[in-house]
Scaffold this motif. Sequence first.
Motif, PDB file in Angstrom:
ATOM      1  N   PRO A   1       0.805  -1.232   0.000  1.00 17.30           N
ATOM      2  CA  PRO A   1       0.000   0.000   0.000  1.00 17.30           C
ATOM      3  C   PRO A   1       0.837   1.281   0.000  1.00 17.30           C
ATOM      4  O   PRO A   1       0.450   2.267  -0.626  1.00 17.30           O
ATOM      5  N   ASP A   2       1.976   1.266   0.671  1.00 15.56           N
ATOM      6  CA  ASP A   2       2.823   2.459   0.708  1.00 15.56           C
ATOM      7  C   ASP A   2       3.341   2.806  -0.688  1.00 15.56           C
ATOM      8  O   ASP A   2       3.321   3.966  -1.087  1.00 15.56           O
ATOM      9  N   ASP A   3       3.793   1.798  -1.423  1.00 12.73           N
ATOM     10  CA  ASP A   3       4.308   2.059  -2.765  1.00 12.73           C
ATOM     11  C   ASP A   3       3.189   2.488  -3.713  1.00 12.73           C
ATOM     12  O   ASP A   3       3.409   3.314  -4.600  1.00 12.73           O
ATOM     13  N   LEU A   4       2.007   1.938  -3.536  1.00 16.40           N
ATOM     14  CA  LEU A   4       0.870   2.346  -4.363  1.00 16.40           C
ATOM     15  C   LEU A   4       0.589   3.838  -4.157  1.00 16.40           C
ATOM     16  O   LEU A   4       0.387   4.583  -5.117  1.00 16.40           O
ATOM     17  N   GLU A   5       0.614   4.281  -2.912  1.00 15.75           N
ATOM     18  CA  GLU A   5       0.388   5.697  -2.603  1.00 15.75           C
ATOM     19  C   GLU A   5       1.508   6.587  -3.137  1.00 15.75           C
ATOM     20  O   GLU A   5       1.276   7.744  -3.478  1.00 15.75           O
ATOM     21  N   ILE A   6       2.702   6.064  -3.198  1.00 17.57           N
ATOM     22  CA  ILE A   6       3.856   6.835  -3.663  1.00 17.57           C
ATOM     23  C   ILE A   6       3.882   6.924  -5.185  1.00 17.57           C
ATOM     24  O   ILE A   6       4.166   7.977  -5.754  1.00 17.57           O
ATOM     25  N   LEU A   7       3.571   5.819  -5.848  1.00 16.28           N
ATOM     26  CA  LEU A   7       3.654   5.785  -7.305  1.00 16.28           C
ATOM     27  C   LEU A   7       2.582   6.618  -7.988  1.00 16.28           C
ATOM     28  O   LEU A   7       2.819   7.205  -9.039  1.00 16.28           O
ATOM     29  N   ARG A   8       1.392   6.674  -7.404  1.00 16.73           N
ATOM     30  CA  ARG A   8       0.309   7.403  -8.060  1.00 16.73           C
ATOM     31  C   ARG A   8       0.643   8.887  -8.277  1.00 16.73           C
ATOM     32  O   ARG A   8       0.432   9.409  -9.375  1.00 16.73           O
ATOM     33  N   PRO A   9       1.181   9.599  -7.288  1.00 14.62           N
ATOM     34  CA  PRO A   9       1.556  11.000  -7.543  1.00 14.62           C
ATOM     35  C   PRO A   9       2.660  11.144  -8.600  1.00 14.62           C
ATOM     36  O   PRO A   9       2.660  12.112  -9.363  1.00 14.62           O
ATOM     37  N   PHE A  10       3.587  10.196  -8.654  1.00 18.54           N
ATOM     38  CA  PHE A  10       4.604  10.235  -9.710  1.00 18.54           C
ATOM     39  C   PHE A  10       3.916  10.161 -11.065  1.00 18.54           C
ATOM     40  O   PHE A  10       4.185  10.948 -11.969  1.00 18.54           O
ATOM     41  N   PHE A  11       3.021   9.182 -11.216  1.00 20.02           N
ATOM     42  CA  PHE A  11       2.267   9.024 -12.459  1.00 20.02           C
ATOM     43  C   PHE A  11       1.476  10.296 -12.763  1.00 20.02           C
ATOM     44  O   PHE A  11       1.489  10.790 -13.894  1.00 20.02           O
ATOM     45  N   ASP A  12       0.785  10.826 -11.756  1.00 13.97           N
ATOM     46  CA  ASP A  12      -0.040  12.021 -11.953  1.00 13.97           C
ATOM     47  C   ASP A  12       0.788  13.206 -12.446  1.00 13.97           C
ATOM     48  O   ASP A  12       0.308  14.024 -13.227  1.00 13.97           O
ATOM     49  N   PHE A  13       2.025  13.287 -12.005  1.00 11.85           N
ATOM     50  CA  PHE A  13       2.892  14.392 -12.423  1.00 11.85           C
ATOM     51  C   PHE A  13       3.230  14.313 -13.913  1.00 11.85           C
ATOM     52  O   PHE A  13       3.311  15.336 -14.592  1.00 11.85           O
ATOM     53  N   TYR A  14       3.421  13.113 -14.435  1.00  9.78           N
ATOM     54  CA  TYR A  14       3.884  12.931 -15.813  1.00  9.78           C
ATOM     55  C   TYR A  14       2.778  12.612 -16.823  1.00  9.78           C
ATOM     56  O   TYR A  14       2.995  12.744 -18.027  1.00  9.78           O
ATOM     57  N   LYS A  15       1.611  12.214 -16.383  1.00 11.86           N
ATOM     58  CA  LYS A  15       0.592  11.648 -17.266  1.00 11.86           C
ATOM     59  C   LYS A  15       0.132  12.559 -18.397  1.00 11.86           C
ATOM     60  O   LYS A  15      -0.203  12.081 -19.474  1.00 11.86           O
ATOM     61  N   HIS A  16       0.097  13.864 -18.195  1.00  9.93           N
ATOM     62  CA  HIS A  16      -0.392  14.759 -19.241  1.00  9.93           C
ATOM     63  C   HIS A  16       0.722  15.316 -20.123  1.00  9.93           C
ATOM     64  O   HIS A  16       0.449  16.037 -21.078  1.00  9.93           O
ATOM     65  N   SER A  17       1.966  14.980 -19.827  1.00 15.36           N
ATOM     66  CA  SER A  17       3.073  15.408 -20.682  1.00 15.36           C
ATOM     67  C   SER A  17       3.100  14.542 -21.932  1.00 15.36           C
ATOM     68  O   SER A  17       2.864  13.336 -21.863  1.00 15.36           O
ATOM     69  N   SER A  18       3.415  15.153 -23.040  1.00 17.18           N
ATOM     70  CA  SER A  18       3.502  14.397 -24.289  1.00 17.18           C
ATOM     71  C   SER A  18       4.754  13.527 -24.276  1.00 17.18           C
ATOM     72  O   SER A  18       5.696  13.767 -23.510  1.00 17.18           O
ATOM     73  N   ALA A  19       4.757  12.540 -25.153  1.00 18.45           N
ATOM     74  CA  ALA A  19       5.938  11.684 -25.295  1.00 18.45           C
ATOM     75  C   ALA A  19       7.150  12.524 -25.675  1.00 18.45           C
ATOM     76  O   ALA A  19       8.252  12.303 -25.171  1.00 18.45           O
ATOM     77  N   THR A  20       6.940  13.498 -26.539  1.00 21.14           N
ATOM     78  CA  THR A  20       8.036  14.361 -26.984  1.00 21.14           C
ATOM     79  C   THR A  20       8.585  15.192 -25.829  1.00 21.14           C
ATOM     80  O   THR A  20       9.803  15.308 -25.657  1.00 21.14           O
ATOM     81  N   LYS A  21       7.694  15.762 -25.022  1.00 18.89           N
ATOM     82  CA  LYS A  21       8.155  16.564 -23.880  1.00 18.89           C
ATOM     83  C   LYS A  21       8.938  15.696 -22.893  1.00 18.89           C
ATOM     84  O   LYS A  21       9.997  16.096 -22.401  1.00 18.89           O
ATOM     85  N   LEU A  22       8.416  14.507 -22.594  1.00 20.55           N
ATOM     86  CA  LEU A  22       9.121  13.609 -21.670  1.00 20.55           C
ATOM     87  C   LEU A  22      10.470  13.191 -22.249  1.00 20.55           C
ATOM     88  O   LEU A  22      11.463  13.101 -21.525  1.00 20.55           O
ATOM     89  N   SER A  23      10.496  12.951 -23.549  1.00 21.64           N
ATOM     90  CA  SER A  23      11.751  12.589 -24.199  1.00 21.64           C
ATOM     91  C   SER A  23      12.745  13.745 -24.108  1.00 21.64           C
ATOM     92  O   SER A  23      13.921  13.540 -23.789  1.00 21.64           O
ATOM     93  N   ASP A  24      12.268  14.952 -24.379  1.00 24.23           N
ATOM     94  CA  ASP A  24      13.147  16.127 -24.263  1.00 24.23           C
ATOM     95  C   ASP A  24      13.694  16.253 -22.843  1.00 24.23           C
ATOM     96  O   ASP A  24      14.874  16.570 -22.654  1.00 24.23           O
TER      97      ASP A  24
END
Length: 177
Positions: A113-136
């Motif tokens: 449960p601790d890792d689930l709570e930790i990973l979700r905000p990481f995902f939320d931070f990156y989810k709306h960035s485009s592949a190109t932006k993340l690659s850059d």
Amino acid sequence: MYAVVRELSDAKSPTPYEIKGLANLLLDWSDQEKIQVTPMKLQKMLYFCHADYLCTFKRPLIRQQFEAWDFGPVEPSVFAEFRESSKSPIVGRAMQFSPTLGRRILATIDLNPDDLEILRPFFDFYKHSSATKLSDMSHDRTGPWFAARRLFDEGRNADRRISDQLISSFHSKAKLS
């Protein structure tokens, strides 16, 4: 939802996790929010989640290592799994071989449960960035991808691995600035 997430009852993390199960989890979360994810975007989200986890806990999130490919950090088994999607959104899920069953099965992840709570905000931070932006973002000239590529070009990193030490060192400094 394709990926099975089994939450472990104890607080001790079984990290590092298998990357294909983590990939399926990120794809499931993306599907729930109707966010399309291409193979390149998935690779970069996996990389940045791993980097953030590594900086936070000083231990790796995944068992596998990223390699410095032309378009940024890539984990080869995830690349192979979704290569047919090319630049299109991923619709399937990663599979893994089960020696017990003698066949490929859906890749899962056992998260506490601790890792689930930790990973979700990481995902939320990156989810709306485009592949190109993340690659850059992953191509920073002072970053681990660039350093691993330079070592490869000099003949000192034949497998193009991006070490956790390189990732941690760069991303820890980046978080402080």
